[in-house]
Design a protein around this motif. Structure first.
Motif, PDB file in Angstrom:
ATOM      1  N   GLN A  79      -0.270  -0.569  -4.456  1.00 31.09           N
ATOM      2  CA  GLN A  79      -1.697  -0.259  -4.346  1.00 31.09           C
ATOM      3  C   GLN A  79      -1.866   1.212  -3.965  1.00 31.09           C
ATOM      4  OE1 GLN A  79      -3.864  -2.526  -1.426  1.00 31.09           O
ATOM      5  NE2 GLN A  79      -5.823  -1.990  -2.346  1.00 31.09           N
ATOM      6  N   ARG A  84      -5.865 -14.429  -9.112  1.00 30.31           N
ATOM      7  CA  ARG A  84      -4.738 -13.515  -9.316  1.00 30.31           C
ATOM      8  C   ARG A  84      -4.414 -13.371 -10.800  1.00 30.31           C
ATOM      9  NH1 ARG A  84      -2.929 -17.067  -5.215  1.00 30.31           N
ATOM     10  NH2 ARG A  84      -2.834 -16.054  -3.186  1.00 30.31           N
ATOM     11  N   PRO A 136      -2.011 -10.006  -7.039  1.00 26.54           N
ATOM     12  CA  PRO A 136      -3.416  -9.671  -6.811  1.00 26.54           C
ATOM     13  C   PRO A 136      -3.903  -8.686  -7.866  1.00 26.54           C
ATOM     14  CG  PRO A 136      -2.008  -8.558  -5.210  1.00 26.54           C
ATOM     15  CD  PRO A 136      -1.134  -9.480  -6.005  1.00 26.54           C
ATOM     16  N   VAL A 137      -5.210  -8.654  -8.066  1.00 25.52           N
ATOM     17  CA  VAL A 137      -5.811  -7.741  -9.039  1.00 25.52           C
ATOM     18  C   VAL A 137      -6.810  -6.837  -8.336  1.00 25.52           C
ATOM     19  CG1 VAL A 137      -5.515  -9.298 -10.995  1.00 25.52           C
ATOM     20  CG2 VAL A 137      -7.613  -9.383  -9.672  1.00 25.52           C
ATOM     21  N   GLY A 138      -7.032  -5.662  -8.904  1.00 24.14           N
ATOM     22  CA  GLY A 138      -7.980  -4.701  -8.361  1.00 24.14           C
ATOM     23  C   GLY A 138      -7.809  -3.369  -9.051  1.00 24.14           C
ATOM     24  N   GLU A 139      -8.771  -2.503  -8.884  1.00 27.44           N
ATOM     25  CA  GLU A 139      -8.780  -1.228  -9.602  1.00 27.44           C
ATOM     26  C   GLU A 139      -7.655  -0.277  -9.187  1.00 27.44           C
ATOM     27  OE1 GLU A 139     -10.572  -0.825 -12.326  1.00 27.44           O
ATOM     28  OE2 GLU A 139     -11.231  -2.861 -11.896  1.00 27.44           O
ATOM     29  N   LYS A 140      -7.086  -0.438  -8.009  1.00 32.86           N
ATOM     30  CA  LYS A 140      -6.024   0.472  -7.576  1.00 32.86           C
ATOM     31  C   LYS A 140      -4.672  -0.218  -7.488  1.00 32.86           C
ATOM     32  CE  LYS A 140      -8.973   3.666  -5.066  1.00 32.86           C
ATOM     33  NZ  LYS A 140      -9.105   4.451  -3.852  1.00 32.86           N
ATOM     34  N   LEU A 141      -4.536  -1.345  -8.165  1.00 27.82           N
ATOM     35  CA  LEU A 141      -3.285  -2.110  -8.125  1.00 27.82           C
ATOM     36  C   LEU A 141      -2.547  -2.002  -9.455  1.00 27.82           C
ATOM     37  CD1 LEU A 141      -4.574  -5.345  -6.386  1.00 27.82           C
ATOM     38  CD2 LEU A 141      -3.033  -3.662  -5.410  1.00 27.82           C
ATOM     39  N   THR A 144      -5.876  -4.691 -13.314  1.00 29.14           N
ATOM     40  CA  THR A 144      -7.323  -4.616 -13.126  1.00 29.14           C
ATOM     41  C   THR A 144      -7.925  -6.023 -13.070  1.00 29.14           C
ATOM     42  OG1 THR A 144      -7.803  -4.563 -15.482  1.00 29.14           O
ATOM     43  CG2 THR A 144      -7.391  -2.433 -14.403  1.00 29.14           C
ATOM     44  N   SER A 145      -9.179  -6.095 -12.708  1.00 24.46           N
ATOM     45  CA  SER A 145      -9.865  -7.384 -12.596  1.00 24.46           C
ATOM     46  C   SER A 145      -9.985  -8.099 -13.936  1.00 24.46           C
ATOM     47  CB  SER A 145     -11.237  -7.194 -11.955  1.00 24.46           C
ATOM     48  OG  SER A 145     -12.008  -6.303 -12.732  1.00 24.46           O
ATOM     49  N   ARG A 166      -7.943 -11.218 -13.826  1.00 25.61           N
ATOM     50  CA  ARG A 166      -8.197 -12.192 -12.749  1.00 25.61           C
ATOM     51  C   ARG A 166      -8.394 -13.587 -13.325  1.00 25.61           C
ATOM     52  NH1 ARG A 166     -12.164 -14.841 -10.274  1.00 25.61           N
ATOM     53  NH2 ARG A 166     -12.047 -15.101  -8.033  1.00 25.61           N
ATOM     54  N   ARG A 178       0.840  -1.206   0.000  1.00 26.81           N
ATOM     55  CA  ARG A 178       0.000   0.000   0.000  1.00 26.81           C
ATOM     56  C   ARG A 178       0.870   1.249   0.000  1.00 26.81           C
ATOM     57  NH1 ARG A 178      -5.483  -0.335   1.539  1.00 26.81           N
ATOM     58  NH2 ARG A 178      -6.062  -2.461   2.073  1.00 26.81           N
TER      59      ARG A 178
END
Length: 108
Positions: free
Chosen positions: A106, A89, A29-34, A79-80, A83, A8
């Motif tokens: 992140q 991941r 890991p995946v995500g909108e802020k990664l 982003t996702s 995934r 982070r």
């Protein structure tokens, strides 16, 4: 294949810890802020590929590929879209790993 953890970024800033890119690839890991930060310390360019496991209709979605020049760096959004339904991941591979380091960051 190594599993990378997200670091982070606090509002006060961060000195990230980098890992050597794994010759068999990495998972992240995946995500909108990664995003993945890749640093190429070598004398030749490399290509980083993030697998896109999805399909549209019967057509596979092309993987995302980023060429990083010698002694260069790149930020790749995680982003996702990336995934993997089996691991949850992103699957990341590298055309070369000598002097290549990576960190998953992140945003706040």
């Amino acid at each position: 294949m190594a599993v990378l953890s997200a670091q982070r970024l606090p509002l006060s800033g961060l000195q990230p810890t980098y890992a050597a890119a794994a010759s068999g690839g990495d998972q992240a890991p995946v995500g909108e802020k990664l995003f993945l930060h890749v640093r190429n310390g070598g004398g030749s360019s490399i290509t980083v590929t993030v697998a896109t496991p999805g399909t549209v209709g019967d057509l596979a979605v092309a993987d995302a590929a980023q060429t990083i020049p010698a002694a260069g760096a790149a930020f790749i959004p995680l982003t996702s879209t990336f995934r993997d339904p089996m691991t949850g991941r992103a699957a990341i591979t590298y055309s070369g790993v000598t002097t290549v380091t990576v960190a998953v960051l992140q945003l706040p």
